[in-house]
Every structure is written in structure tokens, then in C-alpha cells.
Design a protein around this motif. Structure first.
Motif, mmCIF file in Angstrom:
data_model
loop_
_atom_site.group_PDB
_atom_site.id
_atom_site.type_symbol
_atom_site.label_atom_id
_atom_site.label_comp_id
_atom_site.label_asym_id
_atom_site.label_seq_id
_atom_site.Cartn_x
_atom_site.Cartn_y
_atom_site.Cartn_z
ATOM 1 N N GLU A 72 0.815 -1.211 0.000
ATOM 2 C CA GLU A 72 0.000 0.000 0.000
ATOM 3 C C GLU A 72 0.855 1.271 0.000
ATOM 4 O O GLU A 72 0.579 2.209 -0.744
ATOM 5 N N LYS A 73 1.903 1.297 0.826
ATOM 6 C CA LYS A 73 2.756 2.475 0.848
ATOM 7 C C LYS A 73 3.430 2.712 -0.496
ATOM 8 O O LYS A 73 3.552 3.838 -0.951
ATOM 9 N N ARG A 74 3.858 1.634 -1.134
ATOM 10 C CA ARG A 74 4.496 1.759 -2.445
ATOM 11 C C ARG A 74 3.505 2.280 -3.477
ATOM 12 O O ARG A 74 3.825 3.161 -4.271
ATOM 13 N N LEU A 75 2.300 1.733 -3.483
ATOM 14 C CA LEU A 75 1.299 2.162 -4.468
ATOM 15 C C LEU A 75 0.848 3.609 -4.243
ATOM 16 O O LEU A 75 0.535 4.322 -5.185
ATOM 17 N N LEU A 76 0.826 4.020 -2.980
ATOM 18 C CA LEU A 76 0.395 5.392 -2.652
ATOM 19 C C LEU A 76 1.559 6.361 -2.565
ATOM 20 O O LEU A 76 1.372 7.522 -2.189
#
Length: 79
Positions: A72-76
Motif C-alpha cells: 500500500e505504501k508503495r502504491l500510494l
């Protein structure tokens, strides 16, 4: 999904299993001695209850956080 069991035997393609229940059932069938779940029905039921408890606890306390940190952190673009 974790955990994962990769079992290699001879020239055959490896057997890859994920999820605790699938791995446990395979090990019980492939290697019946010693009995992993117990010999008595009540022992096996308790072992299955504990397995389910652990799966839920691990999902809530570890897997969800790992998913957030790695995906999630990577995608956001948060880190």
C-alpha cells in the motif's frame, strides 16, 4: 501467502503448498508418524482450534501490517 512448503522429491516437479491447513494435512498424510494433530479426536480438534486461532492472530497482528508496508505504501507513494 505464508507459510509456504516446497517439497522436492527426485526428478518430479516440486510440490508447493501454501496455507497452514494444506501444509499440515499434507504432512499428516505423507508422514503419519508421529501424529502431528494427535491420535484422539479431541486432541485433533484442539490442534485445529489452535491453528485457526493462530492464523487469525497472525493475520491481524502481522500480515496486515506487512501488506501495508510493502504494497500500500508503495502504491500510494508514501515510502
Amino acid at each position: 501467502l505464508v507459510p509456504v512448503l516446497v517439497e522436492r522429491t527426485g526428478e518430479e516437479p516440486p510440490l508447493v503448498l501454501c496455507e497452514p491447513r494444506a501444509i499440515l494435512d499434507h504432512l499428516e498424510e505423507a508422514h503419519p508418524e508421529p501424529a502431528l494433530l494427535g491420535r484422539e479426536a479431541a486432541e485433533r480438534a484442539e490442534a485445529r482450534r489452535l491453528l485457526t486461532w493462530f492464523e487469525r492472530k497472525f493475520e491481524f497482528e502481522a500480515s496486515g501490517f506487512i501488506l501495508h508496508e510493502k504494497i500500500e505504501k508503495r502504491l500510494l507513494s508514501l515510502g
